[in-house]
Write a protein that holds these residues in place. Sequence first.
Motif, PDB file in Angstrom:
ATOM      1  N   UNK A 275     -23.025   0.149  41.541  1.00 45.28           N
ATOM      2  CA  UNK A 275     -24.091   0.123  42.132  1.00 45.28           C
ATOM      3  C   UNK A 275     -24.402  -0.438  43.395  1.00 45.28           C
ATOM      4  N   UNK A 276     -23.737  -1.722  43.208  1.00 47.31           N
ATOM      5  CA  UNK A 276     -24.074  -2.527  44.508  1.00 47.31           C
ATOM      6  C   UNK A 276     -23.522  -1.803  45.688  1.00 47.31           C
ATOM      7  N   UNK A 277     -22.145  -1.456  45.452  1.00 48.08           N
ATOM      8  CA  UNK A 277     -21.313  -0.829  46.716  1.00 48.08           C
ATOM      9  C   UNK A 277     -21.882   0.457  47.073  1.00 48.08           C
ATOM     10  N   UNK A 278     -22.998   1.123  46.451  1.00 48.86           N
ATOM     11  CA  UNK A 278     -23.409   2.350  46.798  1.00 48.86           C
ATOM     12  C   UNK A 278     -24.489   1.999  48.083  1.00 48.86           C
TER      13      UNK A 278
ATOM     14  N   UNK B 206     -32.892  -5.870  46.261  1.00 43.56           N
ATOM     15  CA  UNK B 206     -32.853  -7.083  45.709  1.00 43.56           C
ATOM     16  C   UNK B 206     -32.039  -7.209  44.322  1.00 43.56           C
ATOM     17  N   UNK B 207     -31.388  -8.260  44.127  1.00 44.95           N
ATOM     18  CA  UNK B 207     -30.785  -8.071  42.525  1.00 44.95           C
ATOM     19  C   UNK B 207     -31.122  -9.380  42.044  1.00 44.95           C
TER      20      UNK B 207
ATOM     21  N   UNK C 150     -31.124  -4.332  39.853  1.00 40.65           N
ATOM     22  CA  UNK C 150     -31.026  -3.833  41.144  1.00 40.65           C
ATOM     23  C   UNK C 150     -32.396  -3.118  41.529  1.00 40.65           C
ATOM     24  N   UNK C 151     -33.150  -3.613  42.362  1.00 39.61           N
ATOM     25  CA  UNK C 151     -34.231  -2.769  43.008  1.00 39.61           C
ATOM     26  C   UNK C 151     -34.147  -2.572  44.590  1.00 39.61           C
ATOM     27  N   UNK C 152     -34.384  -1.371  44.971  1.00 36.21           N
ATOM     28  CA  UNK C 152     -34.209  -1.216  46.170  1.00 36.21           C
ATOM     29  C   UNK C 152     -35.556  -1.598  46.908  1.00 36.21           C
TER      30      UNK C 152
ATOM     31  N   UNK D 218     -33.405 -15.154  38.548  1.00 32.62           N
ATOM     32  CA  UNK D 218     -32.998 -15.665  39.892  1.00 32.62           C
ATOM     33  C   UNK D 218     -32.683 -14.574  40.318  1.00 32.62           C
ATOM     34  N   UNK D 219     -33.378 -14.425  41.619  1.00 35.68           N
ATOM     35  CA  UNK D 219     -33.043 -13.039  42.551  1.00 35.68           C
ATOM     36  C   UNK D 219     -32.706 -13.514  43.778  1.00 35.68           C
ATOM     37  N   UNK D 220     -31.858 -12.393  44.546  1.00 31.70           N
ATOM     38  CA  UNK D 220     -31.164 -12.477  45.757  1.00 31.70           C
ATOM     39  C   UNK D 220     -31.596 -11.471  46.568  1.00 31.70           C
TER      40      UNK D 220
END
Length: 693
Positions: free
Chosen positions: A287-290, A304-305, A357-359, A396-398
């Motif tokens: 999903x991150x790679x998308x 944000x993850x 994961x939130x866009x 924690x979020x990034x």
Amino acid sequence: MSVQTQNATLLIIASETSEAERLISALREDGFAAKSVAVPHAERLDEAIAQRGCDMILCCSHDRNIDLDAVLTAYRKLDGDVPLILIADAENAAADLAKARRGGARDLIRRNDNEQLKLAVTREFADLLRRRDARGLIERHQLCERRSRELIEVTSAGVAFIQDGLHIDANPAYLALFGYDSMDDLQGATFLDLVVPEQQKSLRDVLRGGDGSAQAAPLERDLTCRRADGTEFKAHLFAAFAEFDSEPCLRLLLNAMNGSRTVNQTGSDPAHGEVGQRSELTRLLDEIETHIGAEDRRVERPFAIFYIRVKDSMTLMRDLGLTSGLELLNAFASALAATVAGRGFLARLSQDGFGLIVDGLGEFDAKALAEQIAATVRLPSHATKGDSATADCDIGYYLVSDRAAAAEDIINAAHRLCLDHAHHAPVGSPPTSLAARTKQEDADDDTAIARKIEDALHHDRLKLVYQPIISLMGDNQENYSVLMRLLDAEENLLEGKDFIGPAIRGGLIEEIDKWAIRTAIRVIGEQRRAGHNLGLFINLSEDTFRNPSVVLWICDCLREFDVRGNWLTFQFQEELVTSNLTSISKLVESLKKIKCRVAMNRFGENAHPERLLQGLSLDFVLMKPEFAQGLADDQTKQQQILKLANLAREFNVKSIVTGVEDARALTVLWTAGVDYVQGNFLQRPSPTLEVQA
């Protein structure tokens, strides 16, 4: 195993033991291994068979004291598979034959016909063994089917059984893949309904093969599928003949390909999934790679993850017990899934850890969501020990934008922030690169310097300077560290510390790095052809090594100027390693393939430097210049350098101390076994590649 190598236990119904002994003796004489149990009547026949483990019954119906009707009645009541053979007088054989058939006897033998008796007993015993083997195989097959069904229920792939194109069963992953809540909802749709129209025609013939008329070879193909909400995704289909409840059908195995967005494909959703957690991690990585361009790692959709972990989960399970503890964790997972439903992609990565994961979230929105989760997602009240003001989870979020590191590094960053929060650090996101970590408030100065950088790139006003790296161990190769200078339009010379930060923040650092790399490769090619045995150390910024194509670009430069990779050492800062470990590992591996050497700069800041040396195949470590400042009078620094130099030697890595100020420091460094030194005391950076005496 053949019949002849097995012993049969025969139950002989005869009023006289001598008759039973005659029968068993006749069988043994003909080579049939058997043991016998004699009973005078058929009362409690089932008990006798069970207690003695009898395989077959021989009934002497010619015996006047044997009631054949009673024997046949008792035989019909038996539950097990025990063949019955009747032995009758020749004159009564025809009359007993009809009774034998009605009663279920396997054969009727004339008295004293020992040859026929042996053939019948051997045949029936062999048939009995085959039936037992068949039942064993059926039981194993049924067990395999049960286990297969259990695995299908929890597998990460979507599995369905169809007949005449209609779904007769599907696992939870298949339902989630297409966005159906239950099997009842799915049964209203044919499989063709789940495929885009242009691919339906080619699948019709395959689906008709599900009647089992011909077990054709399994089919594999890529499909574009359609969910219940109308969205589409790519998937790989594997279809094969199967049976479901003893009826022929097709088994479909469907795997979503990279780029598809599914929240649950583990067979147990992120809220309740105790299994398939490695698959959930893989899907989170996908999903991150998308969100990221495959070519240059540019973030096409900022996101944000979050990493969310239940506090003190091990203590919880210790105090309440494993089963109760898991129930509470599952309840927490359900509450989390309900809270973030529709917001993004949620995956359960461990019993107590979740990735989300939130866009499109900025710092303010990400912090607000983290606070909302912490406030609303709680363990059941009896597990909170009455402290309702304390959150039950750490978060924690990034934030990810611009150019991204490897997906593993992004997850690791969120996880690390979660652990930091657990140790009382504030919830938050470190910047995604050094650019944000070094961000300053004076945007006007950045803008002015960015203009100077762009002007210097266009008018060739960037300059390389070189500072020698001197061997303390007699190495005859000349090594130089490559540094940058910028000459602006007013002929002012700016050092790297004046413009590197604004270049990073302005997105220009990769262009500067490429200019420096290409120029350095050209210079070393000229120097080598002139007979100088030298090597160059070149810095790589975070934006540059995150670009997966940078090594191919370096290869092109090496070919262009006919330069060998082992003349160059590429270095990166230690502080970038922990947040980019996967990206840097791939970079190091790729650079090693083209024979380049690799170094880590500012070594010694990490609390566990041995882990970095274990995880990366390095050639050099350059210790941070602060170690050399006042070294001769600082016992603590001397011990630190000694420890780091010995550690590097254990991993066959050369050590370099930078920022050397005076001659007294050289004595300390030589005694500590440091391999190389660098600093202004030895020689200031120079535009020429000559070591000054």
